[in-house]
Design a protein around this motif. Structure first.
Motif: not given
Length: 190
Positions: A12, A115, A117, A135, A138, A173-176
């Motif tokens: 990604y 994100g 989760s 999930m 935010c 989170d979405d930023d790993k």
């Protein structure tokens, strides 16, 4: 503001994470986006956590809605508390066929978390039996703790399914970023 690109291990490609102040300063001409950003940062506490983490999972609360059993609370905000939980031979027992729910109590510091989760893997012996992903959402930083109750889980029934289970739980989170990673054991009883 020029955004740098990064590529994670999955391939990604996206923009690097920016601070809350930078996010608030962008796209100021978009009225709808400004209202959204204002709602996210309402009553926020943008101070840093005592140990520098963006999200602190303060406790996991196990609820047993089927019976008259009181919820069990497991504090996990500090490294010492996590070690204590992981070192327990058995964290809790639950009756076969009954329902349980996990409530997560957490606090967000400094920047918006996108994100957020939950991932839970459950093993009996070497075999992985369950993979749960949820999930949560935010969240903006604020002084009060957030609470989120995960969907209920019904325990399996039967002689072969009773016994000890090992669970690996992770909050990302979405930023790993991994905000909590822990292992524990529980037992399904008759």
């Amino acid at each position: 503001m020029a955004e740098e690109e990064y590529q994670d291990e999955s391939g990604y490609k996206g923009a690097t994470q920016i601070s809350l102040q930078e996010a608030l300063a962008t796209d100021t001409s978009d009225e709808s986006l400004n209202r959204y950003k204002s709602a996210l940062v309402a009553a926020q506490d943008v101070t840093a956590s005592p140990d520098g983490r963006r999200v602190v999972i303060e406790a996991l609360v196990v609820h047993f809605p089927d019976g008259d059993r009181e919820p069990e609370t497991f504090p996990c905000a500090t490294e010492d508390q996590l070690v204590e939980l992981s070192n327990r031979d058995l964290l809790f027992s639950v009756q076969e066929g009954s329902t349980m729910q996990i409530e997560v109590v957490y606090k967000v510091y400094e920047d918006i978390v996108m994100g957020f989760s939950y991932l839970n893997l459950v093993y009996k012996g070497p075999a992985r039996l369950i993979k749960q992903q949820q999930m949560i959402g935010c969240f903006a930083p604020k002084a009060e703790s957030y609470r989120y109750t995960l969907p209920p889980v019904t325990m399996p029934s039967g002689f072969l399914l009773r016994g000890k289970y090992r669970a690996k739980t992770k909050f990302v989170d979405d930023d790993k970023n991994t905000h909590l990673e822990m292992e524990y054991t529980f037992k399904i009883v008759k």
